[in-house]
Enzyme design. Structure first.
Site, short mmCIF file in Angstrom:
data_model
loop_
_atom_site.label_atom_id
_atom_site.label_comp_id
_atom_site.label_asym_id
_atom_site.label_seq_id
_atom_site.Cartn_x
_atom_site.Cartn_y
_atom_site.Cartn_z
N ASN A 7 0.87 -1.18 0.00
CA ASN A 7 0.00 0.00 0.00
C ASN A 7 0.91 1.23 0.00
O ASN A 7 1.49 1.57 1.03
CB ASN A 7 -0.90 -0.02 1.24
CG ASN A 7 -1.87 1.14 1.25
OD1 ASN A 7 -1.84 2.00 0.35
ND2 ASN A 7 -2.72 1.19 2.25
N LYS A 14 3.46 0.69 3.00
CA LYS A 14 3.09 -0.35 3.97
C LYS A 14 3.19 -1.67 3.25
O LYS A 14 2.78 -1.77 2.09
CB LYS A 14 1.64 -0.17 4.39
CG LYS A 14 1.44 0.61 5.66
CD LYS A 14 0.03 0.37 6.18
CE LYS A 14 -0.59 1.67 6.61
NZ LYS A 14 -2.01 1.66 6.75
N ARG A 90 -2.49 -2.05 -3.52
CA ARG A 90 -3.77 -1.36 -3.32
C ARG A 90 -3.75 -0.08 -4.15
O ARG A 90 -2.77 0.68 -4.11
CB ARG A 90 -3.93 -1.00 -1.84
CG ARG A 90 -5.10 -0.07 -1.56
CD ARG A 90 -5.24 0.16 -0.07
NE ARG A 90 -6.36 1.04 0.21
CZ ARG A 90 -6.24 2.32 0.54
NH1 ARG A 90 -5.05 2.88 0.67
NH2 ARG A 90 -7.31 3.04 0.79
N HIS A 180 -12.94 2.29 0.69
CA HIS A 180 -12.96 1.14 1.62
C HIS A 180 -13.59 -0.10 0.97
O HIS A 180 -14.02 -1.00 1.67
CB HIS A 180 -13.78 1.43 2.90
CG HIS A 180 -13.18 2.43 3.82
ND1 HIS A 180 -13.95 3.21 4.64
CD2 HIS A 180 -11.90 2.77 4.07
CE1 HIS A 180 -13.18 4.00 5.36
NE2 HIS A 180 -11.93 3.75 5.02
N HIS A 205 -18.06 0.20 8.33
CA HIS A 205 -16.60 0.23 8.50
C HIS A 205 -16.30 1.52 9.27
O HIS A 205 -16.31 2.62 8.70
CB HIS A 205 -15.93 0.24 7.12
CG HIS A 205 -14.43 0.39 7.16
ND1 HIS A 205 -13.55 -0.57 6.70
CD2 HIS A 205 -13.64 1.40 7.62
CE1 HIS A 205 -12.31 -0.17 6.87
NE2 HIS A 205 -12.34 1.04 7.42
N GLY A 209 -10.95 6.52 9.23
CA GLY A 209 -11.88 6.90 8.17
C GLY A 209 -13.06 5.94 8.28
O GLY A 209 -12.87 4.78 8.61
N ARG A 238 -11.98 14.12 9.26
CA ARG A 238 -12.76 14.54 8.08
C ARG A 238 -14.17 14.91 8.51
O ARG A 238 -14.74 14.26 9.39
CB ARG A 238 -12.84 13.41 7.06
CG ARG A 238 -11.50 13.01 6.49
CD ARG A 238 -11.69 11.98 5.38
NE ARG A 238 -10.47 11.25 5.16
CZ ARG A 238 -10.38 9.92 5.07
NH1 ARG A 238 -11.46 9.17 5.15
NH2 ARG A 238 -9.22 9.35 4.89
N ASN A 332 -13.17 -2.66 18.17
CA ASN A 332 -12.69 -2.52 19.55
C ASN A 332 -13.69 -1.89 20.51
O ASN A 332 -13.66 -2.15 21.71
CB ASN A 332 -11.41 -1.69 19.58
CG ASN A 332 -10.28 -2.38 18.85
OD1 ASN A 332 -9.87 -3.47 19.25
ND2 ASN A 332 -9.80 -1.79 17.79
N GLU A 382 -8.10 -6.19 4.77
CA GLU A 382 -7.96 -5.71 3.38
C GLU A 382 -6.75 -6.33 2.70
O GLU A 382 -6.79 -6.65 1.51
CB GLU A 382 -7.83 -4.17 3.39
CG GLU A 382 -9.13 -3.49 3.75
CD GLU A 382 -8.94 -2.05 4.22
OE1 GLU A 382 -8.66 -1.87 5.42
OE2 GLU A 382 -9.08 -1.13 3.41
P1 AMP Z 1 -8.68 1.94 11.74
O1 AMP Z 1 -8.69 3.18 10.91
O2 AMP Z 1 -9.62 0.90 11.29
O3 AMP Z 1 -7.28 1.40 11.98
O4 AMP Z 1 -9.19 2.39 13.18
C1 AMP Z 1 -8.42 3.21 13.99
C2 AMP Z 1 -9.30 3.96 14.95
O5 AMP Z 1 -10.00 3.05 15.78
C3 AMP Z 1 -8.53 4.84 15.91
O6 AMP Z 1 -8.31 6.09 15.36
C4 AMP Z 1 -9.42 4.91 17.11
O7 AMP Z 1 -10.16 6.10 17.02
C5 AMP Z 1 -10.38 3.76 16.95
N1 AMP Z 1 -10.41 2.88 18.12
C6 AMP Z 1 -9.55 1.92 18.44
N2 AMP Z 1 -9.92 1.34 19.62
C7 AMP Z 1 -11.08 1.93 20.01
C8 AMP Z 1 -11.97 1.80 21.12
N3 AMP Z 1 -11.77 0.89 22.07
N4 AMP Z 1 -13.04 2.60 21.17
C9 AMP Z 1 -13.26 3.51 20.22
N5 AMP Z 1 -12.47 3.68 19.17
C10 AMP Z 1 -11.38 2.92 19.06
#
Ligand code: AMP
Length: 399
Positions: A7, A14, A90, A180, A205, A209, A238, A332, A382
């Site tokens: 990526n 990455k 990607r 996405h 998702h 983002g 955003r 999470n 992904e």
């Molecule tokens: P991603 O873009 O899918 O890697 O998601 C990253 C985002 O997940 C981070 O910026 C956090 O804001 C969010 N995140 C991770 N753990 C938690 C949690 N326990 N509760 C709320 N948001 C979370």
């Protein structure tokens, strides 16, 4: 068969090396600040880790770091590059040109470059990545491109045409493309494996983002991101959808150029812009719990907008069989899944809150026995989706 998934961003690379026998990630890492002050972070599946500075004036230098990491030194996972069957890249914007993944050829590279205007930060970087990979891994290593919006190409015109004068669609291909898509596709294919009988599905998702997609009979009918990933609803930094007049109003008042306004909407808005605290939802939650009213407002906007979009998509789908959560926030944040589902209860979408509590990152069915709709947490992957496409294309090539 081992596949290297790449990526490439304008200043980052990455990678993940995936062994397709068992679909296991063997090694992954990030070459960051390419062309600036080069930082590398890498780890292997068995827990070996490295973090160091490296001069990487360009993507070719970054690929050389990846090559060294994979084949030499403490993080070595393969003996030589011949073990890598193919490389999967990607690509953010496939426009209306590409509806599925394909092998890289000169024509495909020209096609991706022809879409640079639609993704000025991404597509040129992808071409640099493809060229650099060819230099470092050799011209005979098959390379595949997987387009991040290809899965959304089944949307009907009523979902993707913006009601501007039609000539701007014809002249510039300005329309909704979504993003996405690789994640939405991975998650919806997994759900199809579990429940081929589910015809109407919404995938949320929610990450740094965020996007929500309505899928009917395995095909996307609508998605919340648009021409770019800026559309939709409040995200880390955003703004999501706003009245377009608010954009021209601020530009006029503040004397802001289109580029700076784009920067403001992409990098300084969302949770960060409203709360003034952080783009990370966890930080915003902590601040809100401490009494920060703007942090609470950012969360209130999120919990208002997400169910509103789900409700709209239920209407677009004329029903719903399954609601699926994926990506960082919803994999999470048990509380996030709960707070969204609570607002959908009146529709008969009922979560088993006990089962949901404390659950992180594990595929789980989450609806209560009397729910009219299935609720799932399905972690996204992904990179694996890209590796699967790459494997399939390379295998067909050899037939
Ligand atoms: P991603 O873009 O899918 O890697 O998601 C990253 C985002 O997940 C981070 O910026 C956090 O804001 C969010 N995140 C991770 N753990 C938690 C949690 N326990 N509760 C709320 N948001 C979370």
């Amino acid at each position: 068969m081992k596949i290297l998934v790449i990526n490439c961003g304008s200043s980052s690379l990455k990678y993940q090396l995936i062994d397709m026998d068992g679909e296991q990630c063997l090694a992954k890492g990030l070459c960051d600040r390419v062309g600036i002050d080069g930082k590398v972070k890498a780890e292997t599946a068995d827990g070996r880790k490295a973090k160091f500075d490296a001069a990487m004036p360009d993507h070719t230098a970054a690929f050389n770091e990846v090559k060294k990491l994979l084949t030499e030194g403490e993080l070595k996972v393969i003996h030589d590059l011949d073990e890598i069957a193919a490389i999967g890249h990607r690509v953010v914007q496939g426009g209306a040109l590409y509806h599925e993944s394909c092998l890289v050829t000169d024509e495909v590279k020209a096609g991706i470059a022809s879409l640079n205007d639609l993704a000025p930060l991404h597509n040129p970087a992808h071409i640099q990545g493809i060229n650099a990979a060819q230099q470092v891994f050799g011209m005979d290593k098959p390379e595949v491109v997987v387009f991040d919006n290809a899965f959304h190409s089944t949307m009907p015109p009523k979902a993707y045409i913006y009601p501007f004068p039609y000539e701007y669609y014809e002249k510039y291909q300005v329309r909704k493309y979504g993003a996405h898509g690789t994640s939405h596709r991975y998650v919806s294919l997994r759900l199809q494996e579990l429940h081929p009988e589910f015809k109407k599905v919404i995938v949320c998702h929610l990450g740094n983002g965020s996007s929500i997609t309505a899928i009917k009979d395995g095909k996307v009918i609508d998605t919340s991101m648009g021409l770019t990933p800026l559309d939709g609803f409040i995200m880390g930094s955003r703004c999501g959808a706003v009245d377009p007049s608010a954009v021209t109003f601020i530009m006029d008042k503040e004397n802001i150029s289109p580029m700076d306004m784009s920067d403001l909407m992409n990098k300084k808005s969302g949770f960060l812009g409203v709360s003034g605290v952080s783009p990370d939802m966890r930080d915003v939650e902590i601040a809100a719990a401490d009494g920060n009213e703007r942090a609470q407002l950012a969360l209130d906007i999120f919990y208002y907008e997400v169910p509103k979009i789900i409700g709209g998509y239920i209407t677009a789908l004329q029903g719903l069989d399954a609601l699926v959560f994926t990506a960082g926030i919803s994999e999470n944040g048990a509380n996030v899944r709960q707070d969204i589902c609570k607002q959908l209860e009146f529709l008969g979408i009922k979560m088993d809150y006990e089962k949901n509590e404390g659950l992180r990152g594990k595929e789980t069915r989450l609806d209560a026995p009397d729910s009219k709709v299935a609720i799932y947490l399905i972690p996204t992957n992904e990179e694996l989706m890209i590796a699967r496409d790459t494997k399939e294309i390379v295998e067909n090539m050899n037939k």
